[in-house]
Design an enzyme around this catalytic site. Structure first.
Site, PDB file in Angstrom:
ATOM      1  N   PHE A   8       0.831  -1.208   0.000  1.00  0.00           N
ATOM      2  CA  PHE A   8       0.000   0.000   0.000  1.00  0.00           C
ATOM      3  C   PHE A   8       0.865   1.257   0.000  1.00  0.00           C
ATOM      4  O   PHE A   8       0.692   2.170   0.782  1.00  0.00           O
ATOM      5  CB  PHE A   8      -0.970  -0.034   1.186  1.00  0.00           C
ATOM      6  CG  PHE A   8      -2.253   0.720   0.909  1.00  0.00           C
ATOM      7  CD1 PHE A   8      -3.066   0.384  -0.157  1.00  0.00           C
ATOM      8  CD2 PHE A   8      -2.639   1.773   1.729  1.00  0.00           C
ATOM      9  CE1 PHE A   8      -4.237   1.077  -0.424  1.00  0.00           C
ATOM     10  CE2 PHE A   8      -3.815   2.477   1.488  1.00  0.00           C
ATOM     11  CZ  PHE A   8      -4.614   2.129   0.408  1.00  0.00           C
ATOM     12  N   THR A  92       3.658  -4.836  -4.080  1.00  0.00           N
ATOM     13  CA  THR A  92       4.778  -4.573  -3.163  1.00  0.00           C
ATOM     14  C   THR A  92       5.961  -4.095  -4.017  1.00  0.00           C
ATOM     15  O   THR A  92       5.959  -4.267  -5.236  1.00  0.00           O
ATOM     16  CB  THR A  92       5.153  -5.848  -2.373  1.00  0.00           C
ATOM     17  OG1 THR A  92       5.506  -6.882  -3.298  1.00  0.00           O
ATOM     18  CG2 THR A  92       4.007  -6.312  -1.487  1.00  0.00           C
ATOM     19  N   LYS A 121       7.663  -5.949 -11.029  1.00  0.00           N
ATOM     20  CA  LYS A 121       8.537  -6.479 -12.088  1.00  0.00           C
ATOM     21  C   LYS A 121       9.425  -7.633 -11.627  1.00  0.00           C
ATOM     22  O   LYS A 121       9.736  -8.532 -12.418  1.00  0.00           O
ATOM     23  CB  LYS A 121       9.449  -5.348 -12.599  1.00  0.00           C
ATOM     24  CG  LYS A 121       8.749  -4.306 -13.420  1.00  0.00           C
ATOM     25  CD  LYS A 121       9.549  -3.014 -13.507  1.00  0.00           C
ATOM     26  CE  LYS A 121       9.356  -2.181 -12.283  1.00  0.00           C
ATOM     27  NZ  LYS A 121       9.831  -0.807 -12.353  1.00  0.00           N
ATOM     28  N   GLU A 145      -0.202  -6.064 -16.985  1.00  0.00           N
ATOM     29  CA  GLU A 145      -0.023  -4.943 -17.919  1.00  0.00           C
ATOM     30  C   GLU A 145       0.800  -3.814 -17.293  1.00  0.00           C
ATOM     31  O   GLU A 145       1.623  -3.183 -17.947  1.00  0.00           O
ATOM     32  CB  GLU A 145      -1.392  -4.401 -18.349  1.00  0.00           C
ATOM     33  CG  GLU A 145      -1.322  -3.247 -19.320  1.00  0.00           C
ATOM     34  CD  GLU A 145      -0.611  -3.619 -20.615  1.00  0.00           C
ATOM     35  OE1 GLU A 145      -1.128  -4.469 -21.322  1.00  0.00           O
ATOM     36  OE2 GLU A 145       0.475  -3.073 -20.882  1.00  0.00           O
ATOM     37  N   VAL A 148       5.092  -3.231 -17.350  1.00  0.00           N
ATOM     38  CA  VAL A 148       5.917  -2.660 -18.427  1.00  0.00           C
ATOM     39  C   VAL A 148       5.162  -1.496 -19.062  1.00  0.00           C
ATOM     40  O   VAL A 148       4.009  -1.649 -19.488  1.00  0.00           O
ATOM     41  CB  VAL A 148       6.225  -3.712 -19.521  1.00  0.00           C
ATOM     42  CG1 VAL A 148       7.099  -3.100 -20.613  1.00  0.00           C
ATOM     43  CG2 VAL A 148       6.898  -4.944 -18.930  1.00  0.00           C
ATOM     44  N   GLY A 150       3.924   1.236 -17.764  1.00  0.00           N
ATOM     45  CA  GLY A 150       2.915   1.961 -16.977  1.00  0.00           C
ATOM     46  C   GLY A 150       1.560   1.901 -17.666  1.00  0.00           C
ATOM     47  O   GLY A 150       0.986   0.832 -17.855  1.00  0.00           O
ATOM     48  N   LYS A 221      12.086  -5.153 -17.592  1.00  0.00           N
ATOM     49  CA  LYS A 221      10.907  -5.031 -18.464  1.00  0.00           C
ATOM     50  C   LYS A 221      11.136  -5.788 -19.773  1.00  0.00           C
ATOM     51  O   LYS A 221      10.214  -6.426 -20.302  1.00  0.00           O
ATOM     52  CB  LYS A 221      10.609  -3.550 -18.727  1.00  0.00           C
ATOM     53  CG  LYS A 221      10.095  -2.833 -17.472  1.00  0.00           C
ATOM     54  CD  LYS A 221      10.114  -1.327 -17.641  1.00  0.00           C
ATOM     55  CE  LYS A 221       9.552  -0.613 -16.426  1.00  0.00           C
ATOM     56  NZ  LYS A 221       9.802   0.832 -16.433  1.00  0.00           N
TER      57      LYS A 221
HETATM   58  N1  HSE Z   1      11.606   4.402 -12.683  1.00  0.00           N
HETATM   59  C1  HSE Z   1      10.752   3.945 -13.722  1.00  0.00           C
HETATM   60  C2  HSE Z   1      10.841   4.902 -14.888  1.00  0.00           C
HETATM   61  C3  HSE Z   1       9.340   3.836 -13.188  1.00  0.00           C
HETATM   62  O1  HSE Z   1      11.521   5.924 -14.768  1.00  0.00           O
HETATM   63  O2  HSE Z   1      10.289   4.634 -15.946  1.00  0.00           O
HETATM   64  C4  HSE Z   1       8.451   2.874 -13.880  1.00  0.00           C
HETATM   65  O3  HSE Z   1       8.877   1.539 -13.825  1.00  0.00           O
END
Ligand code: HSE
Length: 345
Positions: A8, A92, A121, A145, A148, A150, A221
């Site tokens: 959380f 988490t 990830k 989803e 990778v 966002g 990713k």
């Molecule tokens: N630190 C990552 C980025 C966040 O800058 O894309 C998302 O995984």
């Protein structure tokens, strides 16, 4: 659909907020309740079989630093044995060393036949096959989803919308922090360290920013894309990885003289798995600016398909998680309809 949120922090709280905002319209579309029946952080938990108000839980977390009674040393998976739920949202923090606690949490859910939706990830980049096999064995579903890109829907687009295609390769920018740093170096002539500090202040960088600048986040990713889209059996360690730590201001300026930019590009295919800084002509889609992520898919029938969007952020990640939750609900609804016991979608 009864959901528990495990983890959380920023993302978990984003999911809570997204569910508060969207659950009513989802419920009326599918004629089924979508409620949060449990929230867990690393030390405490809150449960209610009738459904919690996720906003109240978030307010408690902000005020008291915890969501409810202490776990008192009990492991989450012990507490879960007494909780009735359908889907675990596992958010988490990513751990790329041993994938815990996410891997254990997901395995507990999947082995018990519960669906998992995650942005985490570490477990997907290190132990994808074990998770898939556990899901297959129990008939549970695993969706990821948000792990990778966002809010950029590269995984579900590849696996669900382009099902008739052979995807030949994916090239993309998967890390907003690196893209931001390389842009600031080029546009403002900022030294690397200063550009990194700005990215940290904006909240894009990982807690440990070496994950970003050494290409660790991008490599994780890339491994997920290789496993999920190209059906390879790889881990994070199989990715050939070079980060942007060694990219000097001089190199960025030299590239600019040749009308090129330097970008941290991931390339994934049946035979390639690599993350490295590359020269990209200005104006090329991969020369994208800001903190955006972008993925270029080469396919056999449709040709090239490019998708770009926000790769990080509280509500952006929550958006991808919500899309996976709705996909599960839609599938359940369709299967009930086939069995003659449900509503029209
Ligand atoms: N630190 C990552 C980025 C966040 O800058 O894309 C998302 O995984």
């Amino acid at each position: 659909m009864d959901i528990i949120i495990v983890g959380f922090g920023t993302v978990g709280q984003g999911v809570a907020e997204a569910l508060s905002r969207k659950a009513p319209s989802i419920q009326s579309a599918f004629k089924e309740k979508m409620r949060v029946v449990g929230v867990f952080d690393s030390k405490s938990y809150d449960l209610s079989p009738k459904g919690l108000d996720p906003r109240e839980v978030a307010a408690r977390k902000a005020k008291l630093g915890k969501v409810g009674p202490d776990l008192e040393g009990r492991r989450l998976i012990e507490v879960l044995q007494d909780v009735k739920y359908d889907v675990m949202v596992e958010v988490t923090p990513t751990n790329i060393k041993d994938a815990e606690p996410g891997f254990g949490n997901m395995m507990a859910a999947l082995s018990a036949g519960k669906d998992v939706v995650t942005a985490n990830k570490g477990p997907l980049a290190l132990r994808f096959r074990q998770l898939s096999k556990a899901a297959e064995k129990s008939g549970a579903r695993l969706r990821f989803e948000a792990s990778v890109g966002g809010a950029t829907p590269v995984i579900n687009m590849s696996r669900e919308l382009l099902m008739g295609e052979r995807i030949l390769s994916i090239r993309g920018i998967e890390n907003g922090t690196c893209n931001f740093i390389l842009n600031r170096m080029r546009d403002e002539g900022l030294p690397f360290d200063q550009a990194l500090r700005e990215a940290q202040e904006m909240g894009y960088a990982e807690r440990d920013p070496t994950y970003d600048i050494d290409g660790i986040d991008s490599a994780a990713k890339a491994a997920i894309l290789a496993n999920a889209i190209f059906r390879r059996d790889v881990t994070f360690d199989d990715v050939r990885r070079t980060g942007i730590r060694g990219v000097s201001l001089e190199a960025v300026e030299l590239a600019a003289e040749e009308k090129k930019v330097i970008r941290l590009i991931a390339e994934v295919s049946e035979s390639r798995l690599e993350v490295s800084p590359r020269l990209v002509p200005t104006g090329h889609p991969l020369a994208i600016g800001g903190t955006l992520n972008i993925f270029q898919l080469m396919t056999d029938l449709a040709g090239d398909i490019t998708v770009a969007g926000r790769g990080a952020g509280k509500m952006e990640t929550a958006s991808a998680i919500l899309s996976d939750l709705v996909a599960l609900m839609k599938e359940d609804c369709a299967s009930r309809r086939r069995n003659g016991s449900g509503n029209r979608i």
